[in-house]
Write an enzyme that holds these catalytic residues in place. Structure first.
Site, mmCIF file in Angstrom:
data_model
loop_
_atom_site.group_PDB
_atom_site.id
_atom_site.type_symbol
_atom_site.label_atom_id
_atom_site.label_comp_id
_atom_site.label_asym_id
_atom_site.label_seq_id
_atom_site.Cartn_x
_atom_site.Cartn_y
_atom_site.Cartn_z
ATOM 1 N N TYR A 1 6.297 28.389 26.347
ATOM 2 C CA TYR A 1 7.078 28.802 27.769
ATOM 3 C C TYR A 1 7.893 27.792 28.348
ATOM 4 O O TYR A 1 8.615 28.646 29.416
ATOM 5 C CB TYR A 1 5.859 28.402 28.464
ATOM 6 C CG TYR A 1 4.858 30.103 27.799
ATOM 7 C CD1 TYR A 1 4.806 31.527 29.108
ATOM 8 C CD2 TYR A 1 3.788 29.976 26.734
ATOM 9 C CE1 TYR A 1 3.788 32.344 29.025
ATOM 10 C CE2 TYR A 1 3.044 30.647 26.465
ATOM 11 C CZ TYR A 1 3.169 32.010 27.192
ATOM 12 O OH TYR A 1 2.174 32.571 27.751
ATOM 13 N N CYS B 1 -6.027 26.631 27.165
ATOM 14 C CA CYS B 1 -5.456 27.958 26.460
ATOM 15 C C CYS B 1 -4.560 27.423 24.819
ATOM 16 O O CYS B 1 -5.620 26.516 24.418
ATOM 17 C CB CYS B 1 -3.816 27.385 27.323
ATOM 18 S SG CYS B 1 -2.597 28.074 26.808
ATOM 19 N N ASN C 1 -5.765 33.688 33.313
ATOM 20 C CA ASN C 1 -4.596 33.308 34.135
ATOM 21 C C ASN C 1 -4.669 33.329 35.226
ATOM 22 O O ASN C 1 -5.105 34.667 35.521
ATOM 23 C CB ASN C 1 -3.952 33.984 33.488
ATOM 24 C CG ASN C 1 -3.061 33.136 31.591
ATOM 25 O OD1 ASN C 1 -3.199 31.838 31.410
ATOM 26 N ND2 ASN C 1 -3.373 33.597 30.410
ATOM 27 N N ARG D 1 -0.826 44.166 35.268
ATOM 28 C CA ARG D 1 0.287 43.115 34.766
ATOM 29 C C ARG D 1 1.314 44.287 34.799
ATOM 30 O O ARG D 1 2.671 43.349 34.429
ATOM 31 C CB ARG D 1 -0.030 43.333 33.242
ATOM 32 C CG ARG D 1 0.113 42.076 32.440
ATOM 33 C CD ARG D 1 0.022 41.367 31.367
ATOM 34 N NE ARG D 1 0.971 41.011 30.082
ATOM 35 C CZ ARG D 1 0.453 40.435 28.974
ATOM 36 N NH1 ARG D 1 -0.912 40.608 28.526
ATOM 37 N NH2 ARG D 1 1.677 39.806 28.099
ATOM 38 N N HIS E 1 1.108 26.156 30.009
ATOM 39 C CA HIS E 1 2.119 27.421 29.573
ATOM 40 C C HIS E 1 3.266 25.951 29.833
ATOM 41 O O HIS E 1 4.557 26.826 30.699
ATOM 42 C CB HIS E 1 2.546 28.338 30.582
ATOM 43 C CG HIS E 1 0.858 29.449 30.275
ATOM 44 N ND1 HIS E 1 0.985 30.663 30.252
ATOM 45 C CD2 HIS E 1 0.419 29.084 28.681
ATOM 46 C CE1 HIS E 1 -0.119 31.114 29.362
ATOM 47 N NE2 HIS E 1 -0.567 30.221 28.584
HETATM 48 P P1 NAD Z 1 -8.185 42.679 29.248
HETATM 49 O O1 NAD Z 1 -6.872 43.253 29.834
HETATM 50 O O2 NAD Z 1 -8.506 43.253 28.357
HETATM 51 O O3 NAD Z 1 -9.158 42.220 30.303
HETATM 52 C C1 NAD Z 1 -10.884 41.926 30.285
HETATM 53 C C2 NAD Z 1 -12.112 42.318 30.954
HETATM 54 O O4 NAD Z 1 -11.770 42.108 31.873
HETATM 55 C C3 NAD Z 1 -11.271 44.280 30.952
HETATM 56 O O5 NAD Z 1 -12.261 44.558 30.564
HETATM 57 C C4 NAD Z 1 -11.873 44.048 32.005
HETATM 58 O O6 NAD Z 1 -12.540 45.406 32.367
HETATM 59 C C5 NAD Z 1 -12.536 43.303 32.763
HETATM 60 N N1 NAD Z 1 -12.023 42.349 34.239
HETATM 61 C C6 NAD Z 1 -11.783 43.200 35.121
HETATM 62 N N2 NAD Z 1 -11.735 42.019 35.998
HETATM 63 C C7 NAD Z 1 -13.099 41.602 36.401
HETATM 64 C C8 NAD Z 1 -14.316 41.007 37.142
HETATM 65 N N3 NAD Z 1 -13.889 41.078 38.352
HETATM 66 N N4 NAD Z 1 -15.318 40.630 36.653
HETATM 67 C C9 NAD Z 1 -15.428 41.216 34.995
HETATM 68 N N5 NAD Z 1 -14.810 41.465 34.337
HETATM 69 C C10 NAD Z 1 -14.040 41.928 34.562
HETATM 70 O O7 NAD Z 1 -7.582 41.108 28.972
HETATM 71 P P2 NAD Z 1 -6.498 40.439 27.776
HETATM 72 O O8 NAD Z 1 -5.352 40.653 27.536
HETATM 73 O O9 NAD Z 1 -7.986 40.668 27.064
HETATM 74 O O10 NAD Z 1 -7.307 39.065 28.850
HETATM 75 C C11 NAD Z 1 -8.465 38.372 29.121
HETATM 76 C C12 NAD Z 1 -8.348 37.247 29.953
HETATM 77 O O11 NAD Z 1 -7.731 36.579 29.709
HETATM 78 C C13 NAD Z 1 -6.749 37.888 31.104
HETATM 79 O O12 NAD Z 1 -6.569 36.878 32.131
HETATM 80 C C14 NAD Z 1 -5.705 37.067 30.096
HETATM 81 O O13 NAD Z 1 -4.423 36.656 30.659
HETATM 82 C C15 NAD Z 1 -6.490 35.887 29.750
HETATM 83 N N6 NAD Z 1 -5.857 35.083 28.117
HETATM 84 C C16 NAD Z 1 -5.695 33.603 28.540
HETATM 85 C C17 NAD Z 1 -5.430 32.729 27.352
HETATM 86 C C18 NAD Z 1 -4.771 31.695 27.619
HETATM 87 O O14 NAD Z 1 -4.459 31.173 26.522
HETATM 88 N N7 NAD Z 1 -5.530 30.676 28.519
HETATM 89 C C19 NAD Z 1 -5.406 33.702 25.863
HETATM 90 C C20 NAD Z 1 -4.965 34.846 25.972
HETATM 91 C C21 NAD Z 1 -5.261 35.901 27.316
HETATM 92 C C1 G6P Z 2 -0.119 33.238 24.575
HETATM 93 C C2 G6P Z 2 -1.377 32.176 26.054
HETATM 94 C C3 G6P Z 2 -1.878 33.309 26.909
HETATM 95 C C4 G6P Z 2 -0.984 34.578 27.046
HETATM 96 C C5 G6P Z 2 -1.310 35.496 25.767
HETATM 97 C C6 G6P Z 2 0.207 36.592 26.512
HETATM 98 O O1 G6P Z 2 -1.585 32.831 23.553
HETATM 99 O O2 G6P Z 2 -1.281 31.198 26.032
HETATM 100 O O3 G6P Z 2 -2.124 32.050 28.290
HETATM 101 O O4 G6P Z 2 -2.205 35.538 27.996
HETATM 102 O O5 G6P Z 2 0.171 34.716 25.690
HETATM 103 O O6 G6P Z 2 -0.464 37.365 25.035
HETATM 104 P P1 G6P Z 2 -0.272 39.103 24.735
HETATM 105 O O7 G6P Z 2 -0.423 39.528 23.864
HETATM 106 O O8 G6P Z 2 -1.561 39.719 26.044
HETATM 107 O O9 G6P Z 2 1.207 38.788 25.672
HETATM 108 MN MN MN Z 3 -2.390 30.308 27.563
#
Ligand code: NAD
Ligand code: G6P
Ligand code: MN
Length: 435
Positions: free
Chosen positions: A249, A169, A147, A93, A199
């Protein structure tokens, strides 16, 4: 009892999810929660699982917490699967954000060049998960939180036959809560209709006590934002003329210069969002290790994903209990077999983020009608970007990836598109085997 599998279980958001399942145990008896990660995430996985076990123990709830690095072992007989993984971790990232910025364009987790590359790294992994699910737990629903949710959903819908997927989301639930707060009401008292893309969602209508109060809410909306996006105040005349409420966003598109300038400042201080998140995450995992900690710590609120667990757990609860209530999710723009569309602006098979009725059969969008002419250009452009980006993720065709970049409004330059494409392909080559 219910078996849940969370892929990317080592995420710092997992305690949110555990809290959500604990709260709902009476209606959604989760007997097994399987946290799946990869070798690189094992340390985080073990720390998170330790905290999760202390949380369920303190709550006195018979929920088993399992951990594994073997996804297929976990998926066997699952009822629900949630995905919250980050291919390449936060260091990927950081590159998604820094490389575009170093060439003067916005780099962001889900927008612009950064969003395209996160999508191209992620889609093949989610496709593999769908294949495993068809084989090992064909009745299970996949709740995808990973995402960029819009592009990932297009990837699955366009390139597989897997349909038991719902994209999620936290932005809409956050907006709903913010609207309720602005109107001094409880969330349940405020009916908000959402329509748009992930978003890029709009609140199109707000009703309280049977009265349409959308105009009143628009007047109060100017400074609302989420934790991860600075809340530059919207011009009230613009919002009034627009007639619908934009999400946080949207600022990247309507105030591109302002956000680019802000991001360039942060870049100088070595603090793109991903670097800030890394610091918060390091602190969080130190806190999670504390053997006396039995609840989700306050510091987690610094992350953008607030109310994530409420959204995910309510969705699972409504599917499990066939509730038929309205929640905002990502699914296809299809209401019924007459090819009836929820949002007129999009094709019937395109993925939208919208208010949907949730039952045991999944999500069906409510009728939203037509989004204003004023936003039609932008939403079509982003929909094209999602579709072409997902095509590139599957084909591994560099020309298609360039096409996706060229049509993204945040890229703005052919020369920059070519340079950024080459640099990001090189930087992420370990996670882009398809290229
Ligand atoms: P993070 O960097 O902590 O990753 C979560 C875990 O995924 C890590 O422990 C990592 O080892 C694991 N991982 C990586 N590749 C993998 C694979 N192939 N199989 C299984 N596990 C794997 O991430 P985070 O900041 O906790 O965010 C997790 C995800 O959720 C991200 O993709 C982020 O964009 C998403 N997210 C989405 C929203 C939303 O609104 N939809 C909100 C927040 C975060
Ligand atoms: C929002 C969005 C998520 C995104 C997050 C990023 O909540 O809905 O899709 O992953 O923000 O938050 P962060 O703390 O990782 O910047
Ligand atoms: Mn989101």
């Amino acid at each position: 009892g219910v078996k849940i599998v969370t892929i990317g279980g080592g995420s710092s958001y997992t305690p949110e999810l555990v809290e959500g399942f604990i709260k709902r145990f009476d209606s959604l008896p989760v007997k097994e929660l399987w946290l799946v990660d990869i070798l690189a995430g094992k340390e985080k996985l073990d720390i998170v699982a330790g905290l999760a076990r202390r949380m369920v123990k303190k709550a006195g709830i018979p929920m088993e917490i399992h951990t594994t690095l073997d996804r297929r072992e976990a998926l066997e007989g699952a009822d629900f699967v949630t995905t919250q993984l980050r291919v390449g971790g936060l260091s990927a990232r950081i590159k998604d954000e820094r490389i575009p910025l170093s060439h003067g364009i916005l780099g962001q987790e889900t927008n612009g060049a950064g969003g395209l590359f996160k999508g191209m790294r992620t889609i093949p992994v989610i496709i593999d998960i769908c294949k495993d699910m068809e084989e090992l737990c064909p009745k299970a629903w996949l709740i995808n939180f990973t995402n960029p949710v819009g592009m990932v959903m297009e990837g699955i819908v366009k390139h597989t036959n897997f349909r038991k997927i719902i994209g999620l989301c936290n932005v809409p639930i956050g907006m709903h809560k913010a609207i309720a707060d602005l109107m001094d009401r409880k969330m349940e008292e405020v009916e908000v209709t959402f329509g748009g893309l992930n978003h890029m969602v709009f609140a199109t209508k707000v009703v309280i006590d049977g009265v349409d109060v959308t105009k009143e809410v628009i007047k109060k909306w100017a400074d609302q934002t989420v934790k991860n996006i600075k809340g530059i105040v919207w011009e009230p005349d613009f919002l009034e003329a627009l007639g619908v409420l934009p999400c946080s966003y949207h600022r990247y598109y309507y105030m591109t210069k302002e956000y680019l300038a802000e991001a360039m400042e942060k870049l100088k201080e070595h603090k793109v969002r991903a670097e800030f998140v890394k610091e918060v995450e390091d602190k969080l995992f130190e806190i999670y290790k504390d053997p006396n900690l039995c609840e989700k710590p306050k510091l987690l609120e610094e992350r953008g994903g607030a109310y994530y667990s409420d959204a995910a757990c309510s969705l699972i609860d409504s599917i499990y209990n066939d509730r038929g209530d309205i929640q905002v999710v990502n699914t296809v723009n299809y209401i019924n077999s007459d090819n009836h569309k929820a949002i007129q602006n999009f094709e019937v098979n395109e993925v939208i983020e919208a208010s949907c009725k949730i039952t045991k059969d999944g999500a069906v969008p409510v009728e939203i009608g037509e989004l204003p002419k004023a936003v039609n250009g932008l939403i079509q452009q982003i929909k094209s970007f999602e579709i072409i980006g997902s095509d590139a993720a599957v084909s591994g065709d560099k020309k298609e990836a360039l096409l996706a970049l060229m049509i993204n409004p945040l890229v703005m330059s052919q020369e920059t598109a070519k340079i950024v494409l080459d640099e990001l392909l090189e930087a992420h080559k370990d996670y882009l085997p398809q290229f």
